[in-house]
Design an enzyme around this catalytic site. Structure first.
Site, mmCIF file in Angstrom:
data_model
loop_
_atom_site.group_PDB
_atom_site.id
_atom_site.type_symbol
_atom_site.label_atom_id
_atom_site.label_comp_id
_atom_site.label_asym_id
_atom_site.label_seq_id
_atom_site.Cartn_x
_atom_site.Cartn_y
_atom_site.Cartn_z
ATOM 1 N N GLU A 44 73.646 12.615 61.715
ATOM 2 C CA GLU A 44 73.254 11.209 61.638
ATOM 3 C C GLU A 44 71.753 11.086 61.893
ATOM 4 O O GLU A 44 71.173 11.836 62.683
ATOM 5 C CB GLU A 44 74.036 10.432 62.699
ATOM 6 C CG GLU A 44 73.703 8.958 62.821
ATOM 7 C CD GLU A 44 74.475 8.288 63.949
ATOM 8 O OE1 GLU A 44 74.471 7.039 64.004
ATOM 9 O OE2 GLU A 44 75.072 8.996 64.782
ATOM 10 N N LYS A 115 76.976 2.804 57.983
ATOM 11 C CA LYS A 115 77.832 2.882 59.167
ATOM 12 C C LYS A 115 78.582 1.580 59.380
ATOM 13 O O LYS A 115 77.990 0.492 59.392
ATOM 14 C CB LYS A 115 76.971 3.227 60.383
ATOM 15 C CG LYS A 115 77.766 3.599 61.625
ATOM 16 C CD LYS A 115 76.816 4.137 62.701
ATOM 17 C CE LYS A 115 77.570 4.666 63.912
ATOM 18 N NZ LYS A 115 76.638 5.274 64.908
ATOM 19 N N CYS A 148 79.449 9.063 62.943
ATOM 20 C CA CYS A 148 79.535 9.124 64.404
ATOM 21 C C CYS A 148 80.624 8.203 64.984
ATOM 22 O O CYS A 148 81.794 8.529 64.948
ATOM 23 C CB CYS A 148 78.165 8.815 65.004
ATOM 24 S SG CYS A 148 77.979 9.368 66.733
ATOM 25 N N VAL A 175 77.230 11.912 71.816
ATOM 26 C CA VAL A 175 76.670 11.925 73.160
ATOM 27 C C VAL A 175 77.771 12.295 74.146
ATOM 28 O O VAL A 175 78.958 12.145 73.855
ATOM 29 C CB VAL A 175 76.060 10.555 73.527
ATOM 30 C CG1 VAL A 175 74.961 10.180 72.544
ATOM 31 C CG2 VAL A 175 77.128 9.456 73.559
#
Length: 287
Positions: A44, A115, A148, A175
């Site tokens: 991304e 997205k 993501c 993350v």
């Protein structure tokens, strides 16, 4: 075309430096091509980095698709190396800015996915897409795209599967998830594995490494088969890596979709599923 090599390129994009990102991504794309890859997936926001300070910062780092400098460089490589590329890009579309991913083939730009589910501060940076989850037909097979946080929604996987996707690619900036046990797979890896298994298709989750403005990233890129088990990876959490797997999107359709024991797509009970918008009632919540 039936079987081919699929590559996930895990690296650290440079924030606000598209020239450096063209150089790094081009080097890795060439390395993947040397390993016979026909489809390469980048993380991304691979064009200009991710943690922008505000919408104006995101706009400064955005480029038009497909004619911007990074997208054009990727298209030139796809033509030269006769391969397909999926890569995250900050897209400028008129007055709007999107967190997007482009699909590029040897003959140029094939399509763009924007997205669908904006995470955290992204809601302040980007516009919301209204295009759904398109599936792109290629000689390699039918390719769906998510980005993501889209993987946190089973609707992403199911929408791609119902659209005929053989593969869902997920350019990501994963993350760390609070409370992650060290002896279990990363949450993002579990999402990819579950989505692949419950939709009977391939999934490629390709994330980045490093940190930006204090935000660390997880790496752990992987390629998952339709049974839900990794074919390559997970990669490390801190090293530049290329994960490679041989896949057969088209040739595996009969086996994937003709399972005599269960049919996750065909056995759905749409007559009993609840639909509609969810509104959380927090009136009884305490601080």
């Amino acid at each position: 075309m039936t079987g081919f090599i699929l590559a996930g390129l895990q690296f650290e994009p440079a924030l606000g430096d598209p020239v450096a990102n063209i150089e790094t991504s081009s080097r890795l794309i060439r390395e993947a091509a040397a390993a016979a890859a026909r489809l390469v997936v980048l993380p991304e926001a691979a064009s200009a980095g991710y943690v922008f300070t505000d919408r104006a910062d995101a706009r400064r780092n955005a480029e038009p698709v497909p004619d911007g400098p990074v997208c054009s460089a990727w298209a030139a490589l796809a033509a030269e190396l006769d391969l397909w590329i999926v890569a995250g890009i900050t897209e400028l579309a008129g007055e709007k800015v999107f967190n997007s991913a482009v699909l590029i083939g040897p003959d140029g730009h094939v399509g763009t996915f924007r997205k669908a589910h904006l995470w955290n501060f992204e809601k302040e940076l980007y516009d919301r897409q209204e295009d759904g989850f398109p599936v792109f037909e290629t000689p390699l097979g039918n390719i769906g795209i998510g980005i993501c946080y889209d993987a946190w929604f089973p609707e992403t996987f199911r929408s791609a599967a119902l659209g005929g996707a053989d593969l869902l690619v997920l350019p990501s900036n994963w993350v760390p998830v609070p409370g992650q046990p060290e002896d279990l797979p990363a949450m993002a890896n579990l999402m990819c594995m579950t989505g692949a298994h419950s939709n009977q298709f391939f999934v490629a989750g390709v994330s980045r490494i490093g940190a930006e403005r204090g935000q660390p990233f997880l790496g752990r890129s992987l390629i998952v088969g339709p049974g839900g088990w990794p074919l390559a990876g997970p990669a490390s959490n801190d090293r530049e890596e290329i994960v490679l797997a041989e896949v057969d999107l088209i040739g595996s359709r009969a086996e994937r979709l003709g399972n005599p024991f269960n049919q996750p797509l065909g056995d759905r009970r749409t007559d009993v599923y609840q639909t509609g918008d969810f509104t959380a009632d927090l009136s009884g919540a305490t601080a």
